[in-house]
Design a protein around this motif. Structure first.
Motif, PDB file in Angstrom:
ATOM      1  N   ARG A 288       1.127  -0.959   0.296  1.00 53.96           N
ATOM      2  CA  ARG A 288      -0.314  -0.145  -0.487  1.00 53.96           C
ATOM      3  C   ARG A 288       0.709   1.022  -0.043  1.00 53.96           C
ATOM      4  O   ARG A 288       2.023   0.887   0.795  1.00 53.96           O
ATOM      5  CB  ARG A 288      -1.482   0.171   1.285  1.00 53.96           C
ATOM      6  CG  ARG A 288      -1.984  -1.025   1.432  1.00 53.96           C
ATOM      7  CD  ARG A 288      -2.990  -1.257   0.623  1.00 53.96           C
ATOM      8  NE  ARG A 288      -3.685  -1.755   0.543  1.00 53.96           N
ATOM      9  CZ  ARG A 288      -4.326  -2.658  -0.083  1.00 53.96           C
ATOM     10  NH1 ARG A 288      -3.529  -2.879  -1.582  1.00 53.96           N
ATOM     11  NH2 ARG A 288      -4.496  -4.446  -0.140  1.00 53.96           N
ATOM     12  N   THR A 289       0.107   2.097  -0.646  1.00 57.31           N
ATOM     13  CA  THR A 289       0.981   3.107  -0.634  1.00 57.31           C
ATOM     14  C   THR A 289       0.435   4.466  -0.313  1.00 57.31           C
ATOM     15  O   THR A 289      -1.169   4.651  -0.899  1.00 57.31           O
ATOM     16  CB  THR A 289       1.728   3.734  -2.496  1.00 57.31           C
ATOM     17  OG1 THR A 289       0.772   4.239  -2.830  1.00 57.31           O
ATOM     18  CG2 THR A 289       3.086   2.690  -2.443  1.00 57.31           C
ATOM     19  N   GLY A 290       1.336   5.749  -0.333  1.00 60.97           N
ATOM     20  CA  GLY A 290       0.156   7.516  -0.164  1.00 60.97           C
ATOM     21  C   GLY A 290      -1.465   7.687   0.890  1.00 60.97           C
ATOM     22  O   GLY A 290      -2.390   7.064   0.587  1.00 60.97           O
TER      23      GLY A 290
ATOM     24  N   THR B 249      -1.460   1.098  -4.267  1.00 60.92           N
ATOM     25  CA  THR B 249      -1.034   0.016  -4.246  1.00 60.92           C
ATOM     26  C   THR B 249       0.498   0.124  -5.751  1.00 60.92           C
ATOM     27  O   THR B 249      -0.006   0.647  -6.711  1.00 60.92           O
ATOM     28  CB  THR B 249      -1.371  -1.102  -4.450  1.00 60.92           C
ATOM     29  OG1 THR B 249      -2.059  -1.639  -5.777  1.00 60.92           O
ATOM     30  CG2 THR B 249      -2.933  -1.731  -3.550  1.00 60.92           C
TER      31      THR B 249
ATOM     32  N   LYS C 246      12.273  -5.213   2.060  1.00 60.42           N
ATOM     33  CA  LYS C 246      10.804  -3.882   1.023  1.00 60.42           C
ATOM     34  C   LYS C 246       9.489  -4.246   2.352  1.00 60.42           C
ATOM     35  O   LYS C 246       8.576  -3.708   1.799  1.00 60.42           O
ATOM     36  CB  LYS C 246      10.539  -4.317   0.219  1.00 60.42           C
ATOM     37  CG  LYS C 246      11.346  -3.842  -0.743  1.00 60.42           C
ATOM     38  CD  LYS C 246      11.346  -4.147  -2.753  1.00 60.42           C
ATOM     39  CE  LYS C 246      12.409  -3.685  -3.032  1.00 60.42           C
ATOM     40  NZ  LYS C 246      12.859  -4.363  -4.156  1.00 60.42           N
ATOM     41  N   TRP C 247       9.325  -4.783   3.236  1.00 65.44           N
ATOM     42  CA  TRP C 247       8.139  -5.008   3.595  1.00 65.44           C
ATOM     43  C   TRP C 247       8.140  -5.005   5.512  1.00 65.44           C
ATOM     44  O   TRP C 247       9.505  -5.429   6.051  1.00 65.44           O
ATOM     45  CB  TRP C 247       7.218  -5.799   3.201  1.00 65.44           C
ATOM     46  CG  TRP C 247       7.854  -7.590   3.202  1.00 65.44           C
ATOM     47  CD1 TRP C 247       8.959  -8.320   2.024  1.00 65.44           C
ATOM     48  CD2 TRP C 247       8.014  -8.696   4.228  1.00 65.44           C
ATOM     49  NE1 TRP C 247       9.271  -9.097   2.729  1.00 65.44           N
ATOM     50  CE2 TRP C 247       8.844  -9.817   3.833  1.00 65.44           C
ATOM     51  CE3 TRP C 247       7.397  -8.575   4.716  1.00 65.44           C
ATOM     52  CZ2 TRP C 247       8.606 -10.911   4.030  1.00 65.44           C
ATOM     53  CZ3 TRP C 247       7.168 -10.118   6.079  1.00 65.44           C
ATOM     54  CH2 TRP C 247       8.096 -10.746   4.848  1.00 65.44           C
TER      55      TRP C 247
END
Length: 90
Positions: free
Chosen positions: A7-9, A14, A23-24
């Motif tokens: 998820r982004t922003g 996504t 990265k997670w």
């Protein structure tokens, strides 16, 4: 190696990234963070809007995630519920 979606922003978008532990988040990422912290233990970081500073080695270690397994989790807009399956940090 596959791809995972993150998820982004503020959760509105996504993106797909390579399946890589750096990265997670999760228990494996916590171990990576701990190794990075030990490597940079002598560096200073600024705290409290830049008004304070302390060494990374003096920062407390994060606590394990507690288990909420079996507790009721409210879903939707408070209209539904289900039992939690979160086992906490392993």
């Amino acid at each position: 190696m596959g791809k995972i979606r993150i998820r982004t922003g503020r959760g509105t978008g996504t993106i797909e990234v390579d399946e890589d532990a750096s990265k997670w988040s999760g228990d494996e990422f916590r171990k990576i963070q701990e190794a990075r912290k030990k490597a940079a233990a002598g560096k200073m970081v600024h705290t409290g809007r830049g008004t304070g500073s302390r060494k990374l080695g003096d920062m407390p270690d994060p606590k394990d995630r507690p288990s909420t397994e079996g507790m009721t989790r409210v879903t939707g807009r408070g209209t539904g519920s289900r039992r939690s399956r979160n086992k906490g940090s392993q």
